[in-house]
Write a protein that holds these residues in place. Structure first.
Motif, PDB file in Angstrom:
ATOM      1  N   SER A  32       0.820  -1.206   0.000  1.00 42.14           N
ATOM      2  CA  SER A  32       0.000   0.000   0.000  1.00 42.14           C
ATOM      3  C   SER A  32       0.852   1.254   0.000  1.00 42.14           C
ATOM      4  O   SER A  32       1.960   1.276   0.540  1.00 42.14           O
ATOM      5  CB  SER A  32      -0.916   0.034   1.224  1.00 42.14           C
ATOM      6  N   THR A  33       0.312   2.285  -0.574  1.00 35.39           N
ATOM      7  CA  THR A  33       0.913   3.606  -0.490  1.00 35.39           C
ATOM      8  C   THR A  33       0.373   4.311   0.755  1.00 35.39           C
ATOM      9  O   THR A  33      -0.830   4.298   1.003  1.00 35.39           O
ATOM     10  CB  THR A  33       0.590   4.438  -1.739  1.00 35.39           C
ATOM     11  N   MET A  34       1.270   4.921   1.510  1.00 33.65           N
ATOM     12  CA  MET A  34       0.870   5.634   2.722  1.00 33.65           C
ATOM     13  C   MET A  34       1.218   7.109   2.554  1.00 33.65           C
ATOM     14  O   MET A  34       2.280   7.445   2.033  1.00 33.65           O
ATOM     15  CB  MET A  34       1.599   5.073   3.938  1.00 33.65           C
ATOM     16  N   VAL A  35       0.333   7.944   3.003  1.00 31.79           N
ATOM     17  CA  VAL A  35       0.532   9.378   2.813  1.00 31.79           C
ATOM     18  C   VAL A  35       0.151  10.149   4.068  1.00 31.79           C
ATOM     19  O   VAL A  35      -0.564   9.638   4.926  1.00 31.79           O
ATOM     20  CB  VAL A  35      -0.295   9.929   1.634  1.00 31.79           C
ATOM     21  N   TRP A  36       0.631  11.369   4.125  1.00 35.57           N
ATOM     22  CA  TRP A  36       0.206  12.338   5.133  1.00 35.57           C
ATOM     23  C   TRP A  36      -0.382  13.547   4.416  1.00 35.57           C
ATOM     24  O   TRP A  36       0.205  14.048   3.453  1.00 35.57           O
ATOM     25  CB  TRP A  36       1.381  12.792   5.989  1.00 35.57           C
ATOM     26  N   PRO A  41      -7.001  25.564   9.602  1.00 35.16           N
ATOM     27  CA  PRO A  41      -8.331  26.197   9.698  1.00 35.16           C
ATOM     28  C   PRO A  41      -8.613  27.076   8.487  1.00 35.16           C
ATOM     29  O   PRO A  41      -7.786  27.903   8.093  1.00 35.16           O
ATOM     30  CB  PRO A  41      -8.222  27.022  10.980  1.00 35.16           C
ATOM     31  N   GLY A  42      -9.778  26.865   7.902  1.00 35.77           N
ATOM     32  CA  GLY A  42     -10.181  27.686   6.774  1.00 35.77           C
ATOM     33  C   GLY A  42      -9.526  27.328   5.458  1.00 35.77           C
ATOM     34  O   GLY A  42      -9.740  28.010   4.453  1.00 35.77           O
ATOM     35  N   LYS A  43      -8.736  26.272   5.446  1.00 37.58           N
ATOM     36  CA  LYS A  43      -8.045  25.873   4.220  1.00 37.58           C
ATOM     37  C   LYS A  43      -8.424  24.459   3.824  1.00 37.58           C
ATOM     38  O   LYS A  43      -8.924  23.684   4.633  1.00 37.58           O
ATOM     39  CB  LYS A  43      -6.530  25.974   4.410  1.00 37.58           C
ATOM     40  N   GLU A  44      -8.153  24.136   2.578  1.00 36.45           N
ATOM     41  CA  GLU A  44      -8.422  22.787   2.098  1.00 36.45           C
ATOM     42  C   GLU A  44      -7.344  21.826   2.586  1.00 36.45           C
ATOM     43  O   GLU A  44      -6.220  22.218   2.895  1.00 36.45           O
ATOM     44  CB  GLU A  44      -8.485  22.775   0.574  1.00 36.45           C
ATOM     45  N   ARG A  45      -7.724  20.558   2.608  1.00 39.61           N
ATOM     46  CA  ARG A  45      -6.750  19.533   2.962  1.00 39.61           C
ATOM     47  C   ARG A  45      -5.687  19.465   1.871  1.00 39.61           C
ATOM     48  O   ARG A  45      -6.005  19.463   0.685  1.00 39.61           O
ATOM     49  CB  ARG A  45      -7.451  18.192   3.120  1.00 39.61           C
ATOM     50  N   GLU A  89       3.394  28.212   9.928  1.00 43.21           N
ATOM     51  CA  GLU A  89       2.485  27.824   8.847  1.00 43.21           C
ATOM     52  C   GLU A  89       2.331  26.316   8.709  1.00 43.21           C
ATOM     53  O   GLU A  89       1.514  25.838   7.908  1.00 43.21           O
ATOM     54  CB  GLU A  89       2.941  28.429   7.504  1.00 43.21           C
ATOM     55  N   ASP A  90       3.087  25.541   9.471  1.00 42.58           N
ATOM     56  CA  ASP A  90       2.887  24.090   9.496  1.00 42.58           C
ATOM     57  C   ASP A  90       1.770  23.692  10.447  1.00 42.58           C
ATOM     58  O   ASP A  90       1.399  22.515  10.514  1.00 42.58           O
ATOM     59  CB  ASP A  90       4.182  23.384   9.936  1.00 42.58           C
ATOM     60  N   THR A  91       1.242  24.648  11.186  1.00 42.82           N
ATOM     61  CA  THR A  91       0.144  24.373  12.110  1.00 42.82           C
ATOM     62  C   THR A  91      -1.072  23.865  11.350  1.00 42.82           C
ATOM     63  O   THR A  91      -1.553  24.510  10.409  1.00 42.82           O
ATOM     64  CB  THR A  91      -0.225  25.645  12.894  1.00 42.82           C
ATOM     65  N   ALA A  92      -1.549  22.697  11.764  1.00 43.05           N
ATOM     66  CA  ALA A  92      -2.680  22.060  11.068  1.00 43.05           C
ATOM     67  C   ALA A  92      -3.033  20.769  11.794  1.00 43.05           C
ATOM     68  O   ALA A  92      -2.299  20.315  12.671  1.00 43.05           O
ATOM     69  CB  ALA A  92      -2.306  21.762   9.615  1.00 43.05           C
ATOM     70  N   VAL A  93      -4.143  20.191  11.367  1.00 39.88           N
ATOM     71  CA  VAL A  93      -4.458  18.815  11.750  1.00 39.88           C
ATOM     72  C   VAL A  93      -3.839  17.921  10.688  1.00 39.88           C
ATOM     73  O   VAL A  93      -4.075  18.109   9.488  1.00 39.88           O
ATOM     74  CB  VAL A  93      -5.968  18.581  11.840  1.00 39.88           C
ATOM     75  N   TYR A  94      -3.056  16.967  11.131  1.00 36.01           N
ATOM     76  CA  TYR A  94      -2.349  16.061  10.220  1.00 36.01           C
ATOM     77  C   TYR A  94      -3.074  14.717  10.187  1.00 36.01           C
ATOM     78  O   TYR A  94      -3.429  14.166  11.235  1.00 36.01           O
ATOM     79  CB  TYR A  94      -0.908  15.877  10.672  1.00 36.01           C
ATOM     80  N   ARG A 107      -1.030  12.440  -5.256  1.00 35.40           N
ATOM     81  CA  ARG A 107      -1.247  13.527  -4.297  1.00 35.40           C
ATOM     82  C   ARG A 107      -2.716  13.908  -4.142  1.00 35.40           C
ATOM     83  O   ARG A 107      -3.032  14.892  -3.471  1.00 35.40           O
ATOM     84  CB  ARG A 107      -0.439  14.748  -4.718  1.00 35.40           C
ATOM     85  N   ASN A 108      -3.602  13.154  -4.750  1.00 34.49           N
ATOM     86  CA  ASN A 108      -5.028  13.451  -4.640  1.00 34.49           C
ATOM     87  C   ASN A 108      -5.647  12.678  -3.489  1.00 34.49           C
ATOM     88  O   ASN A 108      -5.553  11.461  -3.420  1.00 34.49           O
ATOM     89  CB  ASN A 108      -5.741  13.079  -5.937  1.00 34.49           C
ATOM     90  N   ALA A 109      -6.324  13.396  -2.603  1.00 34.97           N
ATOM     91  CA  ALA A 109      -6.893  12.773  -1.415  1.00 34.97           C
ATOM     92  C   ALA A 109      -7.912  11.683  -1.753  1.00 34.97           C
ATOM     93  O   ALA A 109      -8.038  10.693  -1.035  1.00 34.97           O
ATOM     94  CB  ALA A 109      -7.529  13.838  -0.530  1.00 34.97           C
ATOM     95  N   TYR A 110      -8.646  11.848  -2.859  1.00 40.53           N
ATOM     96  CA  TYR A 110      -9.695  10.882  -3.185  1.00 40.53           C
ATOM     97  C   TYR A 110      -9.136   9.511  -3.556  1.00 40.53           C
ATOM     98  O   TYR A 110      -9.875   8.529  -3.627  1.00 40.53           O
ATOM     99  CB  TYR A 110     -10.575  11.410  -4.311  1.00 40.53           C
ATOM    100  N   LYS A 111      -7.836   9.425  -3.774  1.00 40.23           N
ATOM    101  CA  LYS A 111      -7.216   8.147  -4.112  1.00 40.23           C
ATOM    102  C   LYS A 111      -7.032   7.249  -2.890  1.00 40.23           C
ATOM    103  O   LYS A 111      -6.714   6.071  -3.036  1.00 40.23           O
ATOM    104  CB  LYS A 111      -5.850   8.398  -4.746  1.00 40.23           C
ATOM    105  N   TYR A 112      -7.234   7.789  -1.714  1.00 37.89           N
ATOM    106  CA  TYR A 112      -6.941   7.049  -0.487  1.00 37.89           C
ATOM    107  C   TYR A 112      -8.225   6.678   0.233  1.00 37.89           C
ATOM    108  O   TYR A 112      -9.069   7.527   0.529  1.00 37.89           O
ATOM    109  CB  TYR A 112      -5.990   7.870   0.397  1.00 37.89           C
ATOM    110  N   ASP A 113      -8.346   5.395   0.501  1.00 41.07           N
ATOM    111  CA  ASP A 113      -9.590   4.847   1.020  1.00 41.07           C
ATOM    112  C   ASP A 113      -9.693   4.911   2.538  1.00 41.07           C
ATOM    113  O   ASP A 113     -10.795   4.932   3.077  1.00 41.07           O
ATOM    114  CB  ASP A 113      -9.720   3.378   0.587  1.00 41.07           C
TER     115      ASP A 113
END
Length: 125
Positions: A32-36, A41-45, A89-94, A107-113
């Motif tokens: 499997s491919t694993m990603v982060w 806040p207020g921004k896209e994933r 600017e690295d502040t975020a939910v990971y 790099r597309n989020a929809y590729k990950y189940d």
């Protein structure tokens, strides 16, 4: 069912370091491919880093290249994100995520189940 459990993030000063981990269970992640990804806040994933499980091919967002390192321990079904020289600017939910086997990191989020619950990283200035 697949479970991804992320380690607790934290609060760190700018210039500091933090390591996140993501343990996978419920299936074999040998290919499997694993990603982060991360979401402020207020921004896209947004994509942060990824690694193919087999060959260990890595990919990084330009914003973190040279500062973050993704790695994996196949025996433990765990992927890590070492974050150095952190900036406010690295502040975020990971979030960690897992997807199907691939020869490259998409790099597309929809590729990950499968997704973890997310962990907060806060970098103070």
């Amino acid at each position: 069912q697949v479970q991804l459990v992320e380690s607790t993030g934290g609060l760190v000063q700018a210039g500091g370091s933090l390591r996140l981990s993501c343990a996978a269970s419920g299936r074999t992640f040998s290919s499997s491919t694993m990603v982060w990804f991360r979401q402020a806040p207020g921004k896209e994933r947004e994509f942060v880093a990824g690694i193919t499980w087999g060959a260990g091919i890595t990919s990084y967002a330009d914003s973190v290249k040279g500062r973050f390192t993704i790695s994996r321990d196949n025996a433990k079904n765990t992927v890590y994100l070492q974050m150095d020289s952190l900036k406010p600017e690295d502040t975020a939910v990971y979030y960690c995520a897992a997807g199907s086997a691939s020869y490259y990191v998409d790099r597309n989020a929809y590729k990950y189940d499968y997704w973890g619950q997310g962990t907060q990283v806060t970098v103070s200035s």
